[in-house]
Scaffold this active site. Sequence first.
Site, PDB file in Angstrom:
ATOM      1  N   HIS A   1      24.936  99.159  12.090  1.00 43.66           N
ATOM      2  CA  HIS A   1      26.374  99.166  11.758  1.00 43.66           C
ATOM      3  C   HIS A   1      26.945  97.762  11.971  1.00 43.66           C
ATOM      4  O   HIS A   1      26.504  97.037  12.861  1.00 43.66           O
ATOM      5  CB  HIS A   1      27.119 100.163  12.659  1.00 43.66           C
ATOM      6  CG  HIS A   1      28.437 100.564  12.096  1.00 43.66           C
ATOM      7  ND1 HIS A   1      29.579  99.843  12.325  1.00 43.66           N
ATOM      8  CD2 HIS A   1      28.788 101.586  11.292  1.00 43.66           C
ATOM      9  CE1 HIS A   1      30.586 100.415  11.692  1.00 43.66           C
ATOM     10  NE2 HIS A   1      30.137 101.473  11.049  1.00 43.66           N
TER      11      HIS A   1
ATOM     12  N   ASP B   1      25.938 108.251   8.847  1.00 38.71           N
ATOM     13  CA  ASP B   1      25.207 108.697   7.644  1.00 38.71           C
ATOM     14  C   ASP B   1      23.833 109.268   7.931  1.00 38.71           C
ATOM     15  O   ASP B   1      23.174 109.780   7.028  1.00 38.71           O
ATOM     16  CB  ASP B   1      25.068 107.511   6.674  1.00 38.71           C
ATOM     17  CG  ASP B   1      26.418 107.074   6.145  1.00 38.71           C
ATOM     18  OD1 ASP B   1      26.762 105.892   6.273  1.00 38.71           O
ATOM     19  OD2 ASP B   1      27.151 107.951   5.650  1.00 38.71           O
TER      20      ASP B   1
HETATM   21  C1  SDX Z   1      29.033 102.922   6.861  1.00 38.66           C
HETATM   22  O1  SDX Z   1      32.101  99.400   8.376  1.00 38.66           O
HETATM   23  C2  SDX Z   1      32.168 100.658   8.555  1.00 38.66           C
HETATM   24  O2  SDX Z   1      32.905 101.123   9.382  1.00 38.66           O
HETATM   25  C3  SDX Z   1      31.307 101.493   7.643  1.00 38.66           C
HETATM   26  C4  SDX Z   1      31.272 102.976   7.951  1.00 38.66           C
HETATM   27  C5  SDX Z   1      32.614 103.611   7.711  1.00 38.66           C
HETATM   28  O3  SDX Z   1      32.878 104.671   8.314  1.00 38.66           O
HETATM   29  O4  SDX Z   1      33.368 103.078   6.852  1.00 38.66           O
HETATM   30  O5  SDX Z   1      30.889 103.190   9.305  1.00 38.66           O
HETATM   31  C6  SDX Z   1      30.281 103.700   7.044  1.00 38.66           C
HETATM   32  O6  SDX Z   1      28.961 102.153   5.934  1.00 38.66           O
HETATM   33  C7  SDX Z   1      27.923 103.046   7.893  1.00 38.66           C
HETATM   34  C8  SDX Z   1      26.718 102.110   7.573  1.00 38.66           C
HETATM   35  C9  SDX Z   1      25.869 102.807   6.510  1.00 38.66           C
HETATM   36  N1  SDX Z   1      24.809 101.917   6.025  1.00 38.66           N
HETATM   37  C10 SDX Z   1      23.519 102.130   6.318  1.00 38.66           C
HETATM   38  O7  SDX Z   1      23.119 102.996   7.095  1.00 38.66           O
HETATM   39  C11 SDX Z   1      22.556 101.224   5.564  1.00 38.66           C
HETATM   40  C12 SDX Z   1      21.513 100.706   6.538  1.00 38.66           C
HETATM   41  N2  SDX Z   1      22.205  99.833   7.483  1.00 38.66           N
HETATM   42  C13 SDX Z   1      22.129  98.385   7.165  1.00 38.66           C
HETATM   43  O8  SDX Z   1      22.320  98.102   5.803  1.00 38.66           O
HETATM   44  C14 SDX Z   1      22.975  97.592   8.140  1.00 38.66           C
HETATM   45  O9  SDX Z   1      22.773  98.101   9.385  1.00 38.66           O
HETATM   46  C15 SDX Z   1      24.452  97.448   7.928  1.00 38.66           C
HETATM   47  C16 SDX Z   1      24.789  96.885   6.592  1.00 38.66           C
HETATM   48  C17 SDX Z   1      25.123  98.768   8.088  1.00 38.66           C
HETATM   49  C18 SDX Z   1      24.972  96.523   9.010  1.00 38.66           C
HETATM   50  O10 SDX Z   1      24.326  95.338   8.853  1.00 38.66           O
HETATM   51  P1  SDX Z   1      24.709  94.067   9.795  1.00 38.66           P
HETATM   52  O11 SDX Z   1      25.671  94.364  10.856  1.00 38.66           O
HETATM   53  O12 SDX Z   1      25.033  92.939   8.860  1.00 38.66           O
HETATM   54  O13 SDX Z   1      23.447  93.851  10.535  1.00 38.66           O
HETATM   55  P2  SDX Z   1      22.477  92.735  10.168  1.00 38.66           P
HETATM   56  O14 SDX Z   1      22.143  92.838   8.712  1.00 38.66           O
HETATM   57  O15 SDX Z   1      23.011  91.453  10.688  1.00 38.66           O
HETATM   58  O16 SDX Z   1      21.225  93.209  10.996  1.00 38.66           O
HETATM   59  C19 SDX Z   1      20.807  92.498  12.097  1.00 38.66           C
HETATM   60  C20 SDX Z   1      19.310  92.710  12.089  1.00 38.66           C
HETATM   61  C21 SDX Z   1      18.631  92.119  10.861  1.00 38.66           C
HETATM   62  O17 SDX Z   1      17.318  91.843  11.263  1.00 38.66           O
HETATM   63  P3  SDX Z   1      16.923  90.278  11.575  1.00 38.66           P
HETATM   64  O18 SDX Z   1      17.273  89.489  10.327  1.00 38.66           O
HETATM   65  O19 SDX Z   1      17.767  89.882  12.771  1.00 38.66           O
HETATM   66  O20 SDX Z   1      15.438  90.292  11.855  1.00 38.66           O
HETATM   67  O21 SDX Z   1      19.024  94.125  12.047  1.00 38.66           O
HETATM   68  C22 SDX Z   1      18.311  94.417  10.851  1.00 38.66           C
HETATM   69  C23 SDX Z   1      18.578  93.284   9.896  1.00 38.66           C
HETATM   70  O22 SDX Z   1      17.474  93.155   8.985  1.00 38.66           O
HETATM   71  N3  SDX Z   1      18.837  95.679  10.359  1.00 38.66           N
HETATM   72  C24 SDX Z   1      18.068  96.722  10.048  1.00 38.66           C
HETATM   73  C25 SDX Z   1      18.968  97.736   9.704  1.00 38.66           C
HETATM   74  N4  SDX Z   1      20.230  97.290   9.797  1.00 38.66           N
HETATM   75  C26 SDX Z   1      20.148  96.014  10.206  1.00 38.66           C
HETATM   76  N5  SDX Z   1      16.723  96.867  10.019  1.00 38.66           N
HETATM   77  C27 SDX Z   1      16.281  98.085   9.641  1.00 38.66           C
HETATM   78  N6  SDX Z   1      17.070  99.132   9.301  1.00 38.66           N
HETATM   79  C28 SDX Z   1      18.418  98.986   9.318  1.00 38.66           C
HETATM   80  N7  SDX Z   1      19.171 100.005   8.981  1.00 38.66           N
END
Ligand code: SDX
Length: 392
Positions: free
Chosen positions: A268, A326
């Site tokens: 998140h 989700d």
């Molecule tokens: C919603 O904003 C809100 O409030 C949204 C929401 C709402 O009610 O409106 O809460 C609803 O959108 C919830 C989120 C739903 N999305 C997902 O579940 C999709 C999977 N999640 C990722 O796409 C991700 O976690 C995000 C987009 C939600 C958040 O990404 P961030 O905060 O930008 O995190 P990041 O990309 O900086 O991640 C940091 C690290 C990275 O690895 P490194 O580059 O440091 O090695 O964590 C990894 C990312 O690759 N990572 C994940 C991951 N999410 C982040 N790795 C594996 N699986 C994941 N889900």
Amino acid sequence: ATDAFTYDPGFTSTAACESAITFIDGDKGTLLHRGYPIGQLAAQSNFVEVCHLLLHGELPTAEQYEKFERSITMHTMLHAQFDRFFEGFRRDAHPMAIMVGTVGALSAFYHDSLDIHDARQREISAIRLIAKMPTIAARAYKYHIGQPFVSPRNDLNYAENFLRMCFAVPAEDYVVNPVMAKAMDRIFTLHADHEQNASTSTVRLAGSSGANPFACIAAGIACLWGPSHGGANEEALTMLKEIGTPDKIPEFIEGVKAKKYKLMGFGHRVYKNYDPRATVMKESADEVLAAVGDPNDPLFQVAKELERIALNDEYFIERKLFPNVDFYSGITLSAMGFPTSMFTVLFSLARTVGWIAQWQEMIGDPTQKIGRPRQLYTGPTERDYVPIQNRG
Ligand code: SDX
């Protein structure tokens, strides 16, 4: 290559906004709506009462509740001509495409008489949107599956009405399952608002130009559709189906660590702890599966084992990746009979109250100006035009 402009490091972002509606502490996993914890609202309140709380700032008295609920009930119908919009879509159109198109079309029916600078008229547009979204969402579903539309009924509550409009068929009576209705209502409450997420920020930015609320909500729906945002619930269930059985989880986790794909429903932008909504969602999944699904649903077993493994794995721990709202919602909605293509539609139905409450808060602020996010310019410095015959 040219040197990029040096930018004034002193400029401050115009992205932040003030809001009194929802508070999130991502480190503690806290979510408050007008000060009330989401866990208490999900357990003791209902979606219509939460709508009143988000729009008006306080829980309603019994008399206020009855009047507010009645105003929603009396606006659930759509203009008879509106139904023709659905006919314009291909049958296999994704229901979210239908939502974006038809909610935007509401502007052509309910906007011309609306003065957004009049607080009473803003409230009327909020009531119309909250009331009509279930009818539109149910029509998007019925059109998608080729079944006749079902009209709303005034003797049913918000969640019951929606379930009946989705699942009733003319050939037989439809009795709403009370466990499903309670779970549906709670799922709406869990998705009602979430501070300045991508889709809410989209609604605020669109609304800051003075665009009508129906068009702004359509913009929010378009943003929510993305797989990183509201589309994640659809992707999370697809992911669980692809894993299939618990013994396949280690191989899947290795693929996540190799960055071949993400663990959908995890992580998140704000929560770096357990999303408090995911806790309630998991309880809801248990209840619904016991009542109308398979308590031993293999997908639920995969989800619980996947969560257990991820929460104990350094890769996820060091990145503070926890289940979000989700992760379990898809299993619950699937057990209730919804296809994955409807998951984000349900999210947009519930989030409409959050979007319109945030829009009202912004438009009601007399000092509000048009949004104008800043950029860091990284392009070429100034240079002279070169006629085409002189280019290399
Ligand atoms: C919603 O904003 C809100 O409030 C949204 C929401 C709402 O009610 O409106 O809460 C609803 O959108 C919830 C989120 C739903 N999305 C997902 O579940 C999709 C999977 N999640 C990722 O796409 C991700 O976690 C995000 C987009 C939600 C958040 O990404 P961030 O905060 O930008 O995190 P990041 O990309 O900086 O991640 C940091 C690290 C990275 O690895 P490194 O580059 O440091 O090695 O964590 C990894 C990312 O690759 N990572 C994940 C991951 N999410 C982040 N790795 C594996 N699986 C994941 N889900």
